[in-house]
Design a protein around this motif. Structure first.
Motif, short mmCIF file in Angstrom:
data_model
loop_
_atom_site.label_atom_id
_atom_site.label_comp_id
_atom_site.label_asym_id
_atom_site.label_seq_id
_atom_site.Cartn_x
_atom_site.Cartn_y
_atom_site.Cartn_z
N ARG A 205 -6.85 -11.34 10.62
CA ARG A 205 -6.99 -10.31 11.65
C ARG A 205 -7.04 -10.94 13.04
NH1 ARG A 205 -5.17 -5.88 9.30
NH2 ARG A 205 -6.63 -4.81 7.91
N TYR A 228 -3.14 -2.40 12.21
CA TYR A 228 -3.60 -1.69 11.00
C TYR A 228 -2.54 -0.68 10.55
CZ TYR A 228 -8.28 -3.69 11.51
OH TYR A 228 -9.35 -4.55 11.59
N ASN A 230 -1.11 -0.36 7.72
CA ASN A 230 -1.25 0.11 6.33
C ASN A 230 -2.59 0.82 6.09
OD1 ASN A 230 -2.76 -2.20 6.66
ND2 ASN A 230 -2.37 -2.98 4.59
N VAL A 231 -3.29 1.17 7.17
CA VAL A 231 -4.60 1.83 7.07
C VAL A 231 -4.45 3.29 7.49
CG1 VAL A 231 -6.95 1.88 8.01
CG2 VAL A 231 -5.86 -0.31 7.48
N LEU A 235 -9.20 6.15 9.22
CA LEU A 235 -10.03 4.94 9.25
C LEU A 235 -9.83 4.12 10.51
CD1 LEU A 235 -9.72 3.74 5.54
CD2 LEU A 235 -11.62 4.98 6.60
N HIS A 236 -9.01 4.63 11.43
CA HIS A 236 -8.72 3.86 12.64
C HIS A 236 -9.94 3.71 13.55
CE1 HIS A 236 -4.07 3.54 12.91
NE2 HIS A 236 -4.51 3.30 11.70
N ALA A 239 -11.72 0.85 12.18
CA ALA A 239 -10.90 -0.34 12.46
C ALA A 239 -11.07 -0.77 13.91
CB ALA A 239 -9.44 -0.04 12.16
#
Length: 274
Positions: A205, A228, A230-231, A235-236, A239
């Motif tokens: 990361r 991110y 693939n998130v 959920l950002h 993140a």
């Protein structure tokens, strides 16, 4: 973000220790008391003061007469950088914090507790929260939210500190244990491998952040969108808190610059080495 819920652990035979009593829910309390039965509880150990771990502690203490032991309250153990960030009312953080948490006694890093015939060692592992502790019993380590098998931990400043989190991971990797028992999810039966995975994950990361910043200054929202991919969008927000934690760590190491000052709303840029 708690998988199937919070794991509470009961150790010992004639005299017990309870690790992480859990959320303030009557059903959870009733289940604990049912398992404890007539046996004495020597202490209630709290890994950290998120409500899903610590909120039930006062009611369990009242029911059993056992003292609540932890590193300290929800602000204990903060680094100077996190203290400075906490002084800014717009910094964010505070997700799920048990602001009323006050242990009956504060534990020292490395302190050994005698509970009946058993010994339990308290290990200060700040990162997910500044007051986070793990507890070693025999060849097992109870890792709270510092190491879980199903997901990486959220590190959200000023409660969470990525610099401290990485140091604590390195430290745990040097402790010889057969298994980790986390605050959420299943037992981790290859603890050193899991610690190594988490370190690699965080370093990846960090590398991705620096790569993005080498293309030009950016704010956190743009960095999250780039990194991110693939998130799920839902959920950002979490993140973004992790990204801010990484950027605070990089800022402390003088690798990135924050304009006008370190905050979640700053514009971050890569500092070219001299």
């Amino acid at each position: 973000m708690t998988a199937e819920g919070t794991n509470s652990y009961i150790l010992g035979m004639s005299e017990l220790a309870v690790i992480d009593p859990g959320p303030d829910e009557s059903a959870h309390l009733a289940r604990l008391l049912d398992v404890i039965g007539p046996r004495a509880v020597g202490c209630i150990l709290v890994t950290h003061s998120h409500k899903d771990h610590s909120a039930l502690a006062p009611r369990l203490a009242q029911a059993t007469g056992a003292p609540v032991l932890a590193f300290g309250d929800s602000k204990a153990g903060r680094s100077e950088q996190m203290k400075s960030l906490a002084a800014n009312d717009t910094i964010g953080g505070g997700e799920g914090i048990d602001l009323t948490f006050a242990p009956d006694r504060c534990l020292q890093d490395g302190e050994v507790l005698q509970v009946g015939a058993e010994t339990i060692t308290a290990i200060w592992t700040p990162g997910h929260m500044s007051n986070h502790m793990c507890f070693q019993w025999r060849d097992r380590l109870f890792t709270g939210d510092h190491v879980m098998g199903w997901a990486p931990s959220l590190v959200s400043p000023p409660d969470g500190d990525m610099s401290a989190y990485m140091r604590a991971l390195e430290r745990l990797g040097q402790i010889d244990t057969s298994a980790y028992h986390p605050g959420h999810g299943a037992v981790i039966d290859r603890p050193r491998e899991r610690v190594a995975e988490l370190i690699v994950h965080r370093r990846a990361r960090e590398t991705a952040l620096l790569k993005a910043l080498r293309n030009g200054p950016a704010q956190i929202a743009a960095l999250v969108d780039r990194i991110y991919t693939n998130v799920p969008q839902g959920l950002h927000k979490a993140a973004a808190r992790n990204v801010f934690a990484h950027l605070a760590d990089l800022h402390a190491r003088d690798i990135v610059h924050a304009q006008p000052a370190l905050s979640p709303n700053a514009v971050f840029s890569y500092k070219m080495p001299n």
